[in-house]
Design a protein around this motif. Structure first.
Motif: not given
Length: 246
Positions: A198-204
């Motif tokens: 759960l990191e860089s969620v918007p980018l993913k």
């Protein structure tokens, strides 16, 4: 003398008003609860039924209807209803006409969690909600999540998914592995999405949306077994029976 007379008249008036208030209160308190009404906020009558709520409106081992209004403990009844795991908020009050009203906002499940030893729903606050024979919520099925910290992280991911109308319908199951990485099962095909930690969620999600916009149009999405968005600035796909990149 006039001042004394006016003072006595004032005291007599106050005493009379207190008498009327007491008399009215006693008469009102002697009246009985003639009916109970249960209302569910926002029309979300899902887990609970009116009959189930009525069974919570018990005082002195008796249903409150036909009990004198003076003995009805509204705080006790409100606390009793609020303690139900399906209830997010409850308000209980008496009307002038002797109707006991109960307003209820039910908890809204956002995921169904499956563990080795238990199955339950959770809401947006991370509160556990037991399964119900009255209602089955259409929410993502989640595995690999158990403790409070993992549920808190899951809620963040679910909020990101539900903020997009497409992914809200597309993601039907979520799996969290021992490396704290997430995998999605989707509605439109037999492939999985490797979302990673759960990191860089918007980018993913932005990368995933761009990939979907292309792959759904040209039909290539049917060729893939896994769509991986873990890596920076790229979407790596595994094809059925062979490896490839997109």
């Amino acid at each position: 003398m006039k001042k004394i007379t006016a003072y006595i008249a004032f005291v007599a008036l106050i005493a009379f008003l207190f008498f009327l208030y007491g008399f009215s209160s006693n008469r009102n308190g002697a009246k009985k609860v003639k009916n109970t009404v249960v209302e569910f906020e926002e029309g979300d009558n899902n887990f609970l039924t009116h009959n189930m709520v009525d069974k919570m409106l018990i005082q002195n081992q008796k249903f409150v209807e036909n009990q004198p209004k003076s003995v009805v403990d509204l705080h006790f009844l409100e606390t009793n209803v609020s303690a139900n795991p399906y209830v997010e908020k409850a308000t209980v009050f008496l009307t002038i006409n002797g109707v006991l009203k109960t307003l209820i906002k039910q908890r809204k499940p956002v995921a169904r969690i499956v563990n080795n030893d238990s199955i339950f729903y959770v809401d947006n606050f991370g509160m556990k909600i037991p399964l119900s024979t009255n209602f089955s919520a259409r929410v993502p099925l989640v595995s690999g999540v158990g403790n409070a910290e993992e549920i808190k992280e899951l809620i963040q991911l679910l909020q990101a998914i539900s903020s997009d109308d497409f992914f809200k319908k597309e993601v039907i199951a979520i799996e969290r592995d021992a490396q704290n990485e997430y995998f999605f099962t989707v509605r439109t095909g037999d492939y999985k999405i490797a979302f990673g930690k759960l990191e860089s969620v918007p980018l993913k999600f932005k990368k995933l949306k761009a990939f979907y916009n292309k792959a759904l149009i040209d039909g290539t999405i049917k060729k893939y077994k896994v769509i991986n968005v873990k890596y920076h600035n790229q979407v790596v796909c595994t094809k059925h029976n062979q490896d490839g990149k997109q």
